[in-house]
Motif scaffolding. Structure first.
Motif, PDB file in Angstrom:
ATOM      1  N   GLU A 248       0.823  -1.207   0.000  1.00  0.00           N
ATOM      2  CA  GLU A 248       0.000   0.000   0.000  1.00  0.00           C
ATOM      3  C   GLU A 248       0.859   1.259   0.000  1.00  0.00           C
ATOM      4  OE1 GLU A 248      -2.611  -0.550   3.337  1.00  0.00           O
ATOM      5  OE2 GLU A 248      -3.970  -1.792   2.176  1.00  0.00           O
ATOM      6  N   GLU A 258      -7.003   9.766  -1.114  1.00  0.00           N
ATOM      7  CA  GLU A 258      -6.856   8.484  -1.799  1.00  0.00           C
ATOM      8  C   GLU A 258      -8.186   7.982  -2.372  1.00  0.00           C
ATOM      9  OE1 GLU A 258      -4.178   5.541  -0.095  1.00  0.00           O
ATOM     10  OE2 GLU A 258      -3.637   6.992   1.449  1.00  0.00           O
ATOM     11  N   LEU A 259      -9.285   8.672  -2.013  1.00  0.00           N
ATOM     12  CA  LEU A 259     -10.574   8.342  -2.613  1.00  0.00           C
ATOM     13  C   LEU A 259     -10.592   8.641  -4.114  1.00  0.00           C
ATOM     14  CD1 LEU A 259     -13.068   9.631   0.113  1.00  0.00           C
ATOM     15  CD2 LEU A 259     -12.644   7.262  -0.535  1.00  0.00           C
ATOM     16  N   LYS A 261      -8.810   7.183  -6.105  1.00  0.00           N
ATOM     17  CA  LYS A 261      -8.733   5.855  -6.722  1.00  0.00           C
ATOM     18  C   LYS A 261     -10.156   5.301  -6.856  1.00  0.00           C
ATOM     19  CE  LYS A 261      -4.252   4.781  -4.626  1.00  0.00           C
ATOM     20  NZ  LYS A 261      -3.525   3.861  -3.724  1.00  0.00           N
ATOM     21  N   LEU A 264     -11.369   2.543  -4.336  1.00  0.00           N
ATOM     22  CA  LEU A 264     -11.529   3.014  -2.968  1.00  0.00           C
ATOM     23  C   LEU A 264     -12.745   3.927  -2.837  1.00  0.00           C
ATOM     24  CD1 LEU A 264      -7.832   3.722  -1.901  1.00  0.00           C
ATOM     25  CD2 LEU A 264      -9.307   1.859  -1.129  1.00  0.00           C
ATOM     26  N   PHE A 399     -12.903  -2.418   4.901  1.00  0.00           N
ATOM     27  CA  PHE A 399     -11.982  -1.342   4.560  1.00  0.00           C
ATOM     28  C   PHE A 399     -10.531  -1.808   4.653  1.00  0.00           C
ATOM     29  CE2 PHE A 399     -15.610   1.230   6.427  1.00  0.00           C
ATOM     30  CZ  PHE A 399     -16.152   1.519   5.186  1.00  0.00           C
ATOM     31  N   PHE A 407     -11.818   5.431   6.985  1.00  0.00           N
ATOM     32  CA  PHE A 407     -13.026   5.001   6.283  1.00  0.00           C
ATOM     33  C   PHE A 407     -14.124   4.611   7.272  1.00  0.00           C
ATOM     34  CE2 PHE A 407     -11.686   3.783   1.693  1.00  0.00           C
ATOM     35  CZ  PHE A 407     -11.008   4.981   1.577  1.00  0.00           C
ATOM     36  N   GLU A 469      -9.451  -7.596   1.585  1.00  0.00           N
ATOM     37  CA  GLU A 469      -8.919  -6.406   0.917  1.00  0.00           C
ATOM     38  C   GLU A 469      -8.564  -6.698  -0.537  1.00  0.00           C
ATOM     39  OE1 GLU A 469      -5.169  -3.312   1.461  1.00  0.00           O
ATOM     40  OE2 GLU A 469      -6.008  -4.340   3.200  1.00  0.00           O
ATOM     41  N   HIS A 473     -10.597  -5.280  -3.877  1.00  0.00           N
ATOM     42  CA  HIS A 473      -9.822  -4.545  -4.871  1.00  0.00           C
ATOM     43  C   HIS A 473     -10.099  -5.104  -6.266  1.00  0.00           C
ATOM     44  CE1 HIS A 473      -5.605  -2.866  -6.168  1.00  0.00           C
ATOM     45  NE2 HIS A 473      -6.611  -2.337  -6.844  1.00  0.00           N
TER      46      HIS A 473
END
Length: 494
Positions: A248, A258-259, A261, A264, A399, A407, A469, A473
């Motif tokens: 990460e 980073e939202l 992305k 995410l 999350f 988050f 996770e 993704h």
């Protein structure tokens, strides 16, 4: 060798293992979930206190909603702040601070001389409630072994409903013993006792191995794993945590930007949706206003307070059912059962209130009162037996490790803002459109929530936090050639 085969050969406490949890994990969970007990008591006690504080504080329908919902407004920001601080100072330290705020808020509300001070201290108390709701599930999820994570995280929900049941029993007990308009102060003051116990207990608890690893403190992470896992489990789990964190972005400080992305961003909105649908069923109108509703359909004060205890008892019993179900069926299936069942019960309450007469021969229709109570109990069976336990569990699981605090804080912020708006508007809706109209509105919202559940809620059962996770993704990334489906198991190799 595949990770699944490795776990089998070493009897590790992976997602599919039958290994027992270490005793120290149970101690940690018991202490931490005192935050859930306080959460439940402080949100439930107002239901009975409202019957007695109105005269002294000169409450109107609007200020009644404001006193009730001010805690929820504070809770929204408590969740947001604790989420941002979780990565910086750790889950344990946040819980210690929250215990102090719990005590200050409980004493302040019990001594409030007027409605303005009551609202101020309810907001302060709400900061602690919201912080606990965002922090405690994450703390337990990260410290519990994967195969027991569902049961341990849902202990938080059990403690919440136990706290609400204790509040309902306390309300009825104080009224029966002393009566009068000042009993509400004692009802509110009792919450200082578990706050002190929470603070003292957390002094001796560790932080989570994932937080230590995120800070580069691997020796401390290993030490916690050695106390909470079987010996053969420590190495593989520490390796899995390190591998996930190293992927990460070289452990950059977590930021909301980073939202940007896409995956995410989608995950964050799914988390907020999961949090909001639980509240938009109107569950806490029943927990906060049950005596008020039962009085509106013909019960007197004592009968309404006593009947409300049944809500607490059903909530506790059905939470045990929910914990059992989490070991038998998937998270997604359980969410659908809870959402569909709650919506049907809202329709039932609205229909009973609309069709049955308010009075017979000039007397309140007692059958109508008990049919509304039956609807409440059925609703709470689906809510506490399915929807609430799985909501908190999903939020603690979906999350990414490095962003989990931020988050989770954002999702629980959305939960509490939804709760705040509903609690604020319920007395106004009750006065304007009546009980039937209010519950038909909630039922309409419930149908929209059911559509969200079917289309957006993922399945996370039988996966470690790191596997979840990677799975999410793949599922949410638009650039993956082969996206995972909701029901596909994830198979990772070491």
């Amino acid at each position: 060798m595949s990770r699944e085969k490795y776990l089998t050969l070493n009897k590790a406490s992976g997602p599919n293992s039958s290994a027992k949890a270490e005793p120290f994990v149970r101690v940690i969970a018991l202490i931490a979930t005192l935050g859930g007990l306080l959460f439940g008591y402080d949100t439930g006690v107002i239901s009975g206190a409202l019957l007695f504080m109105g005269g002294e504080l000169h409450l109107t329908p609007f200020t009644t909603g404001l006193v009730t919902s001010s805690l929820l407004f504070g809770a929204a920001f408590g969740a947001l702040l604790s989420g941002h601080c979780a990565a910086a100072i750790g889950r344990r330290r946040i819980i210690l601070v929250l215990a102090i705020i719990f005590a200050i808020g409980a004493l302040g509300t019990s001594l409030a001389p007027d409605v303005e001070w009551m609202i101020i201290f309810r907001v302060i108390l709400g900061v602690a409630v919201g912080g606990a709701s965002a922090t405690v599930p994450v703390y337990i999820a990260e410290i519990a072994p994967a195969n027991k994570r569902g049961q341990f995280v849902t202990l938080q929900e059990l403690m919440i409903v136990s706290g609400q049941m204790l509040a309902f029993m306390s309300n009825a007990g104080f009224n029966a013993a002393w009566g009068g308009d000042t009993t509400w102060r004692w009802m509110l003051a009792v919450a200082t006792v578990p706050a002190v116990l929470l603070w003292f207990g957390m002094l001796f608890m560790p932080d989570t191995p994932r937080w230590y690893a995120m800070k580069g403190r691997l020796a401390e992470a290993r030490k916690v794993l050695e106390r909470t896992r079987a010996k053969q489990d420590v190495e593989w789990e520490l390796t899995e945590i390190e591998e996930t964190l190293s992927e990460e972005q070289e452990k950059q400080k977590p930021r909301l930007r980073e939202l940007r992305k896409p995956w995410l961003f989608r995950l964050f909105w799914i988390g907020m949706g999961i949090a909001m649908i639980q509240q938009l069923t109107g569950v806490n109108t029943i927990m906060y206003y049950a005596p008020t509703m039962l009085k509106s359909v013909g019960m007197d004060d004592s009968a309404a307070l006593f009947a409300t205890i049944a809500n607490g008892v059903i909530s506790v019993l059905m939470t045990f059912v929910g914990i059992w179900l989490l070991g038998k069926i998937g998270r997604r299936t359980m969410t659908m059962i809870g959402q569909f069942g709650c919506t049907a019960c809202l329709v039932f309450i609205g229909t009973v209130s609309y069709l049955m007469p308010e009075s017979i021969n000039g007397q309140p229709d007692i059958l109508r009162s008990y049919m509304v109570l039956l609807g409440m109990l059925l609703f709470l069976s689906f809510q506490q037996g399915a929807l609430s336990p799985v909501t908190w569990l999903l939020l603690s699981e979906i999350f990414p490790t490095r962003l989990r605090g931020i988050f989770m804080g954002g999702a629980v912020f959305a939960l509490w803002i939804s709760n705040f708006l509903i609690a604020l508007m319920f007395p106004v809706l009750l006065a304007s459109v009546g009980l039937a109209g209010t519950f038909f509105i909630f039922a309409g919202i419930g149908i929209l929530g059911a559509i969200f559940v079917v289309t957006c809620v993922p399945e996370t059962r039988d996966r470690s936090l790191e596997q979840i996770e990677h799975y999410l993704h793949e599922w949410l990334s638009p650039n993956e050639a082969e996206q995972a489906t909701l029901s596909q198991p994830v198979k990772r190799t070491s």
